[in-house]
Design an enzyme around this catalytic site. Sequence first.
Site, mmCIF file in Angstrom:
data_model
loop_
_atom_site.group_PDB
_atom_site.id
_atom_site.type_symbol
_atom_site.label_atom_id
_atom_site.label_comp_id
_atom_site.label_asym_id
_atom_site.label_seq_id
_atom_site.Cartn_x
_atom_site.Cartn_y
_atom_site.Cartn_z
ATOM 1 N N LYS A 22 25.054 50.297 38.927
ATOM 2 C CA LYS A 22 26.055 51.101 38.211
ATOM 3 C C LYS A 22 26.661 50.314 37.057
ATOM 4 O O LYS A 22 26.736 50.803 35.928
ATOM 5 C CB LYS A 22 27.168 51.518 39.196
ATOM 6 N N ASN A 23 27.114 49.102 37.351
ATOM 7 C CA ASN A 23 27.874 48.369 36.338
ATOM 8 C C ASN A 23 26.996 47.737 35.258
ATOM 9 O O ASN A 23 27.504 47.183 34.289
ATOM 10 C CB ASN A 23 28.774 47.324 37.000
ATOM 11 N N CYS A 119 45.227 52.069 37.921
ATOM 12 C CA CYS A 119 44.377 52.804 38.848
ATOM 13 C C CYS A 119 44.613 52.292 40.251
ATOM 14 O O CYS A 119 45.468 51.442 40.467
ATOM 15 C CB CYS A 119 42.915 52.706 38.456
ATOM 16 N N ARG A 124 45.117 46.967 35.541
ATOM 17 C CA ARG A 124 43.889 46.960 34.738
ATOM 18 C C ARG A 124 44.104 47.267 33.253
ATOM 19 O O ARG A 124 43.601 48.261 32.730
ATOM 20 C CB ARG A 124 42.854 47.904 35.352
ATOM 21 N N ASP A 307 34.159 43.100 44.335
ATOM 22 C CA ASP A 307 33.551 44.369 44.760
ATOM 23 C C ASP A 307 32.932 44.294 46.157
ATOM 24 O O ASP A 307 32.464 45.307 46.673
ATOM 25 C CB ASP A 307 32.486 44.820 43.746
ATOM 26 N N ARG A 399 30.672 57.998 43.341
ATOM 27 C CA ARG A 399 30.739 57.392 42.013
ATOM 28 C C ARG A 399 29.810 56.195 41.926
ATOM 29 O O ARG A 399 29.295 55.888 40.864
ATOM 30 C CB ARG A 399 32.167 56.909 41.723
HETATM 31 N N1 EPU Z 1 42.163 42.305 32.594
HETATM 32 C C1 EPU Z 1 43.222 42.145 31.741
HETATM 33 N N2 EPU Z 1 43.087 42.522 30.437
HETATM 34 C C2 EPU Z 1 41.934 43.074 29.965
HETATM 35 C C3 EPU Z 1 40.862 43.246 30.838
HETATM 36 C C4 EPU Z 1 40.992 42.844 32.153
HETATM 37 O O1 EPU Z 1 44.275 41.658 32.130
HETATM 38 O O2 EPU Z 1 41.887 43.404 28.775
HETATM 39 C C5 EPU Z 1 42.265 41.857 33.998
HETATM 40 C C6 EPU Z 1 42.096 42.967 35.014
HETATM 41 O O3 EPU Z 1 43.295 43.669 35.233
HETATM 42 C C7 EPU Z 1 41.619 42.194 36.218
HETATM 43 C C8 EPU Z 1 40.761 41.081 35.613
HETATM 44 O O4 EPU Z 1 41.168 40.991 34.258
HETATM 45 O O5 EPU Z 1 42.705 41.626 36.877
HETATM 46 C C9 EPU Z 1 39.266 41.298 35.635
HETATM 47 O O6 EPU Z 1 38.975 42.625 35.221
HETATM 48 P P1 EPU Z 1 37.666 43.014 34.432
HETATM 49 O O7 EPU Z 1 38.042 43.450 33.066
HETATM 50 O O8 EPU Z 1 36.639 41.958 34.565
HETATM 51 O O9 EPU Z 1 37.209 44.314 35.231
HETATM 52 P P2 EPU Z 1 36.493 45.572 34.598
HETATM 53 O O10 EPU Z 1 35.620 45.131 33.494
HETATM 54 O O11 EPU Z 1 37.477 46.640 34.356
HETATM 55 C C10 EPU Z 1 34.340 45.410 36.083
HETATM 56 C C11 EPU Z 1 33.621 46.304 37.040
HETATM 57 C C12 EPU Z 1 34.451 46.436 38.313
HETATM 58 C C13 EPU Z 1 34.621 45.048 38.913
HETATM 59 C C14 EPU Z 1 35.281 44.108 37.886
HETATM 60 C C15 EPU Z 1 35.418 42.690 38.348
HETATM 61 C C16 EPU Z 1 32.405 47.760 35.546
HETATM 62 C C17 EPU Z 1 32.200 49.112 34.979
HETATM 63 N N3 EPU Z 1 33.415 47.602 36.416
HETATM 64 O O12 EPU Z 1 35.581 46.035 35.816
HETATM 65 O O13 EPU Z 1 33.696 47.238 39.206
HETATM 66 O O14 EPU Z 1 35.439 45.110 40.057
HETATM 67 O O15 EPU Z 1 34.510 44.119 36.661
HETATM 68 O O16 EPU Z 1 34.168 42.163 38.657
HETATM 69 O O17 EPU Z 1 31.654 46.845 35.240
HETATM 70 C C18 EPU Z 1 33.408 48.710 41.020
HETATM 71 O O18 EPU Z 1 32.203 48.776 40.707
HETATM 72 O O19 EPU Z 1 33.845 49.166 42.114
HETATM 73 C C19 EPU Z 1 34.348 48.080 40.100
HETATM 74 C C20 EPU Z 1 35.660 48.278 40.177
#
Ligand code: EPU
Length: 422
Positions: A22-23, A119, A124, A307, A399
């Site tokens: 998915k990711n 969320c 996030r 995850d 999802r």
């Molecule tokens: N964060 C910030 N600022 C930003 C972006 C992130 O503070 O601009 C923080 C987030 O709040 C969090 C941390 O940084 O505390 C890491 O978040 P990240 O941005 O890496 O998460 P994401 O990109 O939103 C992806 C996956 C998630 C997975 C996380 C961590 C996708 C589509 N989603 O999310 O997948 O948990 O990385 O590995 O790639 C899932 O599949 O169930 C899922 C939630």
Amino acid sequence: MDSIVIRGGHRLKGEVRISGAKNAALPILASSLLAHGTSTFKNVPLLNDVATMRRLLIGMGATVEPDGGISRTLRINTDGVDKVEASYELVKTMRASVLVLGPLLTRHGRAVVSLPGGCAIGERPIDQHLKGLEAMGAKIILEHGNVVARAKRLHGASIVCDIPTVTGTENLMMAASLARGRTTLENAAREPEVEELGRVLNKMGAHIEGAGTSMITIEGVEELQPIEHAIMPDRIEAGTFLVAAALTRGDVLVRDVVPEHMEAIVAKLRSAGAEVTPEGDGLRVRGRAEIQPVDITTQPFPGFPTDMQAQFMVLATRARGQSVITETIFENRYMHVQELRRMGADIVVDGRTSVIRGVPKLSGAKVMATDLRASASLILAGLVAEGETEVLRVYHLDRGYEKIERKLRALGADVRRMKGRG
Ligand code: EPU
């Protein structure tokens, strides 16, 4: 909404094939916006999040074939893209919709993407995505709940991410691939999905080095070409089945995995006492009668993935002794704890740390969760609980897990989907 009903007590046995990730699929589908013409993607998982990305692309003017949502091969033509917007209706159902921001802005000079709210698993924010795009010359304002970004042409920049963010790194890599000049991304996320996106972009003609490491260099190019690409296997789906097998003291060959993506997960399974061995294109796991406690701290890749935290917590509920789990990535990712307690688990949470004392049995109950991995953990708990467990609001599961009930049933679990019950 559907629910899933599980009667616990069956050892899982046999083989299961892992679907496309998915990711990895979500950013890769979004990357089709960077080129004219038709890109073809194979091994696309049949998931609601993919359907949402598809709706998003169609809403912008792309065509996606085949028309129905049940093919693993998608052909996306972006020639008709003229509406550079991601609406609240779609962003609120899937935060990863934000992945269209970078491609739209860099290719069309403008993007309007609804700002995702908090969320179920935490606040996030997307400040790192926006900060990086601004450093590349974008003018960004927040208006009526939307991020409105403009730039004639982005330019290269030296960007240091405050924290490694997966979708943030992906958005910036995509944006920088068509920017003028060189962009460096320091403290980039190192997840395999980021590395895979780098491979895809390079296939399209981008010049990216270091994707999959914390320092990525992108030399912008004038244009990118459409490509054909097969999505890599889902390491989290694979991990979930490995835990299911260990938990039920089963013997399962989990096929179509990339072992290098699974190292942290496999190491913890081994500490829990399971036997995990590479076999052909997969990993075989044999559960032992006694599960050992495991201490886990979630970390960015190559550390233990957030995850998989909820699924390992279920394993810990059946261990002989006390496990400690610390969630460092998301501040509120313990949605499953209350529900597991209702099934008889002994879990104490203090801030980001939870202490789990193994119990001799879990008992089936009606449960629900408002996040994908939490829902998966409840299915796992149902596999070993006494009696019947009904997991409500399966929407979240759909999802990110392709036909999980069918795959589990093929391994001997007593699992069925109840239409319209959840
Ligand atoms: N964060 C910030 N600022 C930003 C972006 C992130 O503070 O601009 C923080 C987030 O709040 C969090 C941390 O940084 O505390 C890491 O978040 P990240 O941005 O890496 O998460 P994401 O990109 O939103 C992806 C996956 C998630 C997975 C996380 C961590 C996708 C589509 N989603 O999310 O997948 O948990 O990385 O590995 O790639 C899932 O599949 O169930 C899922 C939630």
